[in-house]
Enzyme design. Structure first.
Site, PDB file in Angstrom:
ATOM      1  N   GLU A   1       0.816  -1.225   0.000  1.00 67.27           N
ATOM      2  CA  GLU A   1       0.000   0.000   0.000  1.00 67.27           C
ATOM      3  C   GLU A   1       0.848   1.273   0.000  1.00 67.27           C
ATOM      4  O   GLU A   1       0.362   2.343   0.362  1.00 67.27           O
ATOM      5  CB  GLU A   1      -0.949   0.003   1.201  1.00 67.27           C
ATOM      6  CG  GLU A   1      -1.930  -1.147   1.250  1.00 67.27           C
ATOM      7  CD  GLU A   1      -2.967  -1.136   0.139  1.00 67.27           C
ATOM      8  OE1 GLU A   1      -2.806  -0.371  -0.833  1.00 67.27           O
ATOM      9  OE2 GLU A   1      -3.933  -1.912   0.242  1.00 67.27           O
TER      10      GLU A   1
ATOM     11  N   HIS B   1      -2.843   2.294   8.451  1.00 68.16           N
ATOM     12  CA  HIS B   1      -3.873   1.551   7.717  1.00 68.16           C
ATOM     13  C   HIS B   1      -4.076   0.213   8.413  1.00 68.16           C
ATOM     14  O   HIS B   1      -3.101  -0.463   8.751  1.00 68.16           O
ATOM     15  CB  HIS B   1      -3.433   1.321   6.270  1.00 68.16           C
ATOM     16  CG  HIS B   1      -4.269   0.312   5.549  1.00 68.16           C
ATOM     17  ND1 HIS B   1      -5.639   0.447   5.406  1.00 68.16           N
ATOM     18  CD2 HIS B   1      -3.955  -0.860   4.942  1.00 68.16           C
ATOM     19  CE1 HIS B   1      -6.112  -0.593   4.741  1.00 68.16           C
ATOM     20  NE2 HIS B   1      -5.118  -1.417   4.456  1.00 68.16           N
TER      21      HIS B   1
ATOM     22  N   HIS C   1      -7.260  -3.195   9.166  1.00 74.71           N
ATOM     23  CA  HIS C   1      -8.526  -3.823   8.777  1.00 74.71           C
ATOM     24  C   HIS C   1      -9.335  -4.123  10.046  1.00 74.71           C
ATOM     25  O   HIS C   1      -9.618  -5.273  10.351  1.00 74.71           O
ATOM     26  CB  HIS C   1      -8.268  -5.132   8.008  1.00 74.71           C
ATOM     27  CG  HIS C   1      -7.514  -4.992   6.729  1.00 74.71           C
ATOM     28  ND1 HIS C   1      -7.180  -6.071   5.939  1.00 74.71           N
ATOM     29  CD2 HIS C   1      -7.042  -3.898   6.083  1.00 74.71           C
ATOM     30  CE1 HIS C   1      -6.527  -5.651   4.863  1.00 74.71           C
ATOM     31  NE2 HIS C   1      -6.415  -4.347   4.931  1.00 74.71           N
TER      32      HIS C   1
ATOM     33  N   TYR D   1     -20.246  12.623  19.531  1.00 77.23           N
ATOM     34  CA  TYR D   1     -19.437  13.828  19.282  1.00 77.23           C
ATOM     35  C   TYR D   1     -17.977  13.513  18.990  1.00 77.23           C
ATOM     36  O   TYR D   1     -17.261  14.323  18.384  1.00 77.23           O
ATOM     37  CB  TYR D   1     -19.566  14.819  20.450  1.00 77.23           C
ATOM     38  CG  TYR D   1     -18.774  14.480  21.683  1.00 77.23           C
ATOM     39  CD1 TYR D   1     -17.422  14.794  21.768  1.00 77.23           C
ATOM     40  CD2 TYR D   1     -19.374  13.854  22.785  1.00 77.23           C
ATOM     41  CE1 TYR D   1     -16.683  14.486  22.898  1.00 77.23           C
ATOM     42  CE2 TYR D   1     -18.643  13.545  23.907  1.00 77.23           C
ATOM     43  CZ  TYR D   1     -17.298  13.852  23.957  1.00 77.23           C
ATOM     44  OH  TYR D   1     -16.558  13.542  25.072  1.00 77.23           O
TER      45      TYR D   1
ATOM     46  N   HIS E   1     -12.536  -3.273   2.325  1.00 72.96           N
ATOM     47  CA  HIS E   1     -11.103  -3.330   2.599  1.00 72.96           C
ATOM     48  C   HIS E   1     -10.762  -2.992   4.059  1.00 72.96           C
ATOM     49  O   HIS E   1     -10.386  -3.870   4.801  1.00 72.96           O
ATOM     50  CB  HIS E   1     -10.386  -2.399   1.598  1.00 72.96           C
ATOM     51  CG  HIS E   1      -8.902  -2.441   1.665  1.00 72.96           C
ATOM     52  ND1 HIS E   1      -8.091  -1.998   0.652  1.00 72.96           N
ATOM     53  CD2 HIS E   1      -8.047  -2.852   2.638  1.00 72.96           C
ATOM     54  CE1 HIS E   1      -6.827  -2.156   0.977  1.00 72.96           C
ATOM     55  NE2 HIS E   1      -6.774  -2.663   2.187  1.00 72.96           N
TER      56      HIS E   1
HETATM   57  P1  13P Z   1       1.279  -5.239   3.212  1.00 76.66           P
HETATM   58  O1  13P Z   1       1.665  -6.463   4.022  1.00 76.66           O
HETATM   59  O2  13P Z   1       1.903  -5.249   1.849  1.00 76.66           O
HETATM   60  O3  13P Z   1       1.540  -3.972   3.972  1.00 76.66           O
HETATM   61  O4  13P Z   1      -0.281  -5.271   2.851  1.00 76.66           O
HETATM   62  C1  13P Z   1      -1.325  -5.557   3.713  1.00 76.66           C
HETATM   63  C2  13P Z   1      -2.549  -4.744   3.388  1.00 76.66           C
HETATM   64  O5  13P Z   1      -3.108  -4.115   4.245  1.00 76.66           O
HETATM   65  C3  13P Z   1      -3.089  -4.644   2.045  1.00 76.66           C
HETATM   66  O6  13P Z   1      -4.155  -3.745   2.080  1.00 76.66           O
END
Ligand code: 13P
Length: 214
Positions: free
Chosen positions: A75, A94, A96, A115, A157
């Site tokens: 990413e 980032h 999940h 809020y 995602h």
């Molecule tokens: P990486 O291990 O390449 O950082 O990817 C994981 C990921 O979150 C793909 O969206």
């Protein structure tokens, strides 16, 4: 590697471990970057966080040239493009997280149900339209969804948070996942009343005076 760079690399690894320990992320699904010099330091792709040493973090120049013993996160494009588009941002997280990702799968943006959404910079947390991971298209959608905000969801995602420091960004990511959990809970019981834009603007104003110490 000077002391400042080593400190940043260690902070990235500590944040990755904290992200999984707190349940914000699992496995190596997430990735983290911190602005450094004329580029950024970013987690390598697909390496277990427990195994990371400072030398495993990759330096990426703004032209996308990587320096290090591993490939950068898949990413890297959105990390690079977000830091380029948002000069005030120092870090990108980032992950999940379960509740954020559930809402992202449903393409449901998070409205002002609490809020604390002000911590993400505005009255909504938008969903960037789906594009395959690692793509320029996904990066474009992420930058747009983050416009004027400190967090967004990525359809089918996950989520992205940005901020003025890595610690603050991780804190924002946890707050956004908490909002997502609250919203999922509310949706199960029915109609949700939404705070107005003016009410959220007032909280943003109050936060700026208060100066959240994170
Ligand atoms: P990486 O291990 O390449 O950082 O990817 C994981 C990921 O979150 C793909 O969206």
């Amino acid at each position: 590697m000077d002391a400042d760079e080593r400190t940043k690399r260690e902070a990235i690894i500590a944040a990755c471990l904290e992200m999984n320990r707190s349940g914000l992320n699992q496995g190596t699904s997430g990735n983290i970057s911190v602005r450094h010099g004329e580029g950024l330091l970013i987690t390598p792709t697909a390496i277990a966080y427990e195994k990371l040493a400072p030398e495993d973090i990759v330096f990426l120049a703004m032209d996308g040239t990587a320096t290090g013993r591993h490939r950068p996160s898949s990413e890297w494009r959105f990390h690079r493009d977000i830091l380029a588009a948002r000069p005030e941002a120092q870090a990108v997280v980032h992950a999940h997280p379960l509740a954020c990702t559930t809402l992202a799968i449903l393409n449901r943006e998070i409205p002002a149900i609490h809020y604390m959404i002000a911590a993400a910079g505005g009255p909504t947390i938008r969903v960037a339209p789906y594009a395959i991971y690692g793509s320029e298209e996904l990066s474009h959608h992420a930058v747009a969804a983050l416009d004027g905000r400190l967090a967004c969801l990525l359809e089918h995602h996950g989520m992205i948070a940005i901020g003025p420091s890595l610690a603050r960004t991780l804190w924002t990511a946890v707050e956004v996942e908490t909002l997502a959990r609250q919203y999922l809970g509310c949706l199960q019981l029915g109609e949700v009343r939404i705070l107005s834009e003016a009410q959220i603007a007032a909280v943003i104003e109050k936060f700026s005076g208060y100066g959240l110490q994170v």
